[in-house]
Scaffold this active site. Structure first.
Site, PDB file in Angstrom:
ATOM      1  N   SER A  26       0.852  -1.181   0.000  1.00  0.00           N
ATOM      2  CA  SER A  26       0.000   0.000   0.000  1.00  0.00           C
ATOM      3  C   SER A  26       0.889   1.233   0.000  1.00  0.00           C
ATOM      4  O   SER A  26       1.669   1.440   0.942  1.00  0.00           O
ATOM      5  CB  SER A  26      -0.888  -0.007   1.251  1.00  0.00           C
ATOM      6  OG  SER A  26      -1.342   1.305   1.551  1.00  0.00           O
ATOM      7  N   LYS A  51      -3.799 -20.305  11.027  1.00  0.00           N
ATOM      8  CA  LYS A  51      -3.907 -21.492  11.882  1.00  0.00           C
ATOM      9  C   LYS A  51      -3.992 -22.796  11.083  1.00  0.00           C
ATOM     10  O   LYS A  51      -3.606 -23.853  11.578  1.00  0.00           O
ATOM     11  CB  LYS A  51      -5.145 -21.386  12.776  1.00  0.00           C
ATOM     12  CG  LYS A  51      -5.033 -20.334  13.866  1.00  0.00           C
ATOM     13  CD  LYS A  51      -4.310 -20.875  15.079  1.00  0.00           C
ATOM     14  CE  LYS A  51      -4.293 -19.855  16.218  1.00  0.00           C
ATOM     15  NZ  LYS A  51      -3.485 -20.349  17.349  1.00  0.00           N
ATOM     16  N   SER A  76     -12.321 -21.869  20.714  1.00  0.00           N
ATOM     17  CA  SER A  76     -13.573 -21.230  20.311  1.00  0.00           C
ATOM     18  C   SER A  76     -13.325 -20.420  19.052  1.00  0.00           C
ATOM     19  O   SER A  76     -14.198 -19.713  18.573  1.00  0.00           O
ATOM     20  CB  SER A  76     -14.064 -20.309  21.428  1.00  0.00           C
ATOM     21  OG  SER A  76     -13.081 -19.325  21.682  1.00  0.00           O
ATOM     22  N   TYR A 113     -17.204 -27.936   8.675  1.00  0.00           N
ATOM     23  CA  TYR A 113     -16.020 -28.658   8.209  1.00  0.00           C
ATOM     24  C   TYR A 113     -16.046 -30.120   8.658  1.00  0.00           C
ATOM     25  O   TYR A 113     -15.066 -30.833   8.515  1.00  0.00           O
ATOM     26  CB  TYR A 113     -14.742 -27.968   8.708  1.00  0.00           C
ATOM     27  CG  TYR A 113     -14.504 -26.608   8.080  1.00  0.00           C
ATOM     28  CD1 TYR A 113     -14.393 -26.480   6.700  1.00  0.00           C
ATOM     29  CD2 TYR A 113     -14.384 -25.465   8.857  1.00  0.00           C
ATOM     30  CE1 TYR A 113     -14.179 -25.244   6.115  1.00  0.00           C
ATOM     31  CE2 TYR A 113     -14.167 -24.217   8.283  1.00  0.00           C
ATOM     32  CZ  TYR A 113     -14.072 -24.114   6.910  1.00  0.00           C
ATOM     33  OH  TYR A 113     -13.859 -22.898   6.327  1.00  0.00           O
TER      34      TYR A 113
END
Lengths: 323, 323
Positions: A26, A51, A76, A113
């Protein structure tokens, strides 16, 4: 410990499964900081965060006996989806223990998933009891979100890809929570280019890594209250030891600075990045002098933000009104 | 008329100035539509939208006499910023006439690119009077947002880059407002690959192109009430004639479908795309049967959304509260 070879081997192992995420630049960000920034966009990674790299690297190394028993993880957040998708792609069962107050969007995504989602009380104790009970029952293999050499090596492949694409960097910045990403980034950086300086960036309101780093003694995070929900976890002995050895400095940033960096990424760069992912840019904006005239790598760790309310509001505001 | 050679020449002229925007893919989008979609991400273009291509192509062709007189444009949106930045890069003065009720963010952005911003009454009449007066006074050159062969050829370079990167496509979709982008896309597509089918997608609530296309007679847009603010303009004779000749079909989409597609782009693909930019994906979601098993190109035309309120709300919600 984890070596540079572990990272390069991890990369060979996972490269067909991961997305080679783009590196963005940028002009405005460069002008504001007086440096040349290369953003490694892990918000475009599978499941929307880096992850996936660690989870896939760990699960793909399991023996055929372990595979039959399946994997278990507690999270979570992004690690839940990462383990669920990696297990699905490798073709083995997964169980994810989530606090019963987890966001419905994340529960649906994890189930989507193919994971078997099991709820626990939203406490460390409740979670550990549930995980222990399930592991005893099914003999399933625990995939830790960061305290695992295979997970750390996998996380390091994001920095490795960045170096492979842009070459030498003066500095590289990544967020620090449990320390998996910054550990992998450190090992990849030092292995690729020993002179590259590695900076960890952390919310002031979850500054266990900063305290540990400056006192030399592992300090756990107690009830951290930060918008950067991916960074509320504490370092482990393993990640702390890698950080002490290889990280130059831990920069801390306020909640306001995190939101400001996030707004810049969304408005100016058109990238949906979650608060934790905006933390390194907040650190760079906050410590410009450290990086002047440098080539700087920056890991945008993820882009999972629950936008349900935003779009409900957007829709209400838009439909049936005059423009 | 505008030829394929005009587009390739435009590309040679502007390629150093524009950003070669990335082409993104999404396994989830492909699965939902049963096709293979290539998203040309013009939200990453300079000023956040494809409009920069046409403005730069037009302005860079001005004679030295015209350059001295400077350029003028009227727009409350992306064209304003496109002309301002292109003029600045080429080193000539620009005047932008904006309705006095334009969004403060857009006014600031346009001024930020160095333009002289002049306000007018927020009516067609008020705007035309102001533009005419200023043109008479300064002899400045008008850069029309779409009814200009140079602007159309410039807009077509987005599709040209897409074809250069991904090769043949069965179909290509772009939004239609005034018709500059879809005209350029049509010419680029037919020139690169005559068998590629070109689809324009338009909000139901601003369906002048649909009406014109189906009746064969240019129908203007009257007080269109759509969230897709870039698509409220009407076709010109020039763009209508290109569309009639080269476009397969005009697909219309509801406001709900636009917001749904926008939410998909933000949440699943992590791309900040403005409502107008989400319109082609809404069309694809809405007409899946037309594209089954095809390779489909899709122009994400821009990503300029005013997020001020969103971040004010986000900050309020986040700071000082328990997580």
């Amino acid at each position: 410990m984890v070596s540079f070879e572990d990272v390069t081997t991890a990369y060979e192992r996972i490269r067909e499964a991961v997305i080679q995420t783009p590196v963005m630049t940028s002009l405005t960000a460069n002008r504001l900081t007086n440096c040349s920034i290369f953003f490694k966009c892990e918000n475009f990674q599978r499941i929307g965060a880096f992850k996936f790299r660690g989870a896939y690297n760990a699960i793909s190394q399991l023996s055929s006996k372990e595979r039959k028993r399946g994997v278990i993880a507690h999270s979570s957040g992004n690690h839940a989806q990462a383990v669920a998708l990696a297990a699905k792609m490798i073709g083995i069962p997964s169980t994810i223990v989530m606090p019963k107050n987890s966001s419905p969007v994340k529960i649906v995504a994890t189930k989507g998933y193919g994971a078997n989602v099991v709820f626990c009380e939203p406490t460390v104790d409740g979670r550990e009891k549930m995980v222990t009970a399930l592991m005893e029952k099914h003999q399933s293999v625990l995939i830790h979100p960061y305290d695992d050499p295979r997970v750390i090596a996998g996380a390091g492949t994001a920095a490795l890809e960045l170096f492979n694409e842009v070459g030498a960097l003066d500095s590289i910045l990544a967020p620090v929570g449990g320390g998996g990403l910054i550990s992998g980034t450190t090992i990849a950086s030092k292995g690729f280019m020993p002179t590259t300086r590695v900076f960890a960036v952390e919310p002031e309101q979850a500054n266990d890594a900063y305290k540990s780093f400056t006192t030399g003694k592992l300090v756990p995070s107690i009830n951290p209250n930060t918008i950067a929900d991916g960074l509320r976890t504490s370092l482990s002995e393993r990640t702390f030891s890698i950080i002490r050895k290889g990280v130059e400095e831990i920069i801390t940033v306020s909640e306001e600075e995190i939101i400001e960096a996030m707004q810049f990424l969304w408005e100016r760069m058109k990238l949906v990045v979650e608060p934790s992912g905006a933390v390194p840019l907040a650190g760079l904006f906050n410590s410009k002098d450290t990086f002047t005239n440098q080539h700087v790598g920056l890991i945008l760790s993820g882009g999972n933000v629950d936008l349900t309310q935003f779009f409900v509001h957007f829709q209400k505001q838009s439909l049936g009104t005059e423009f």
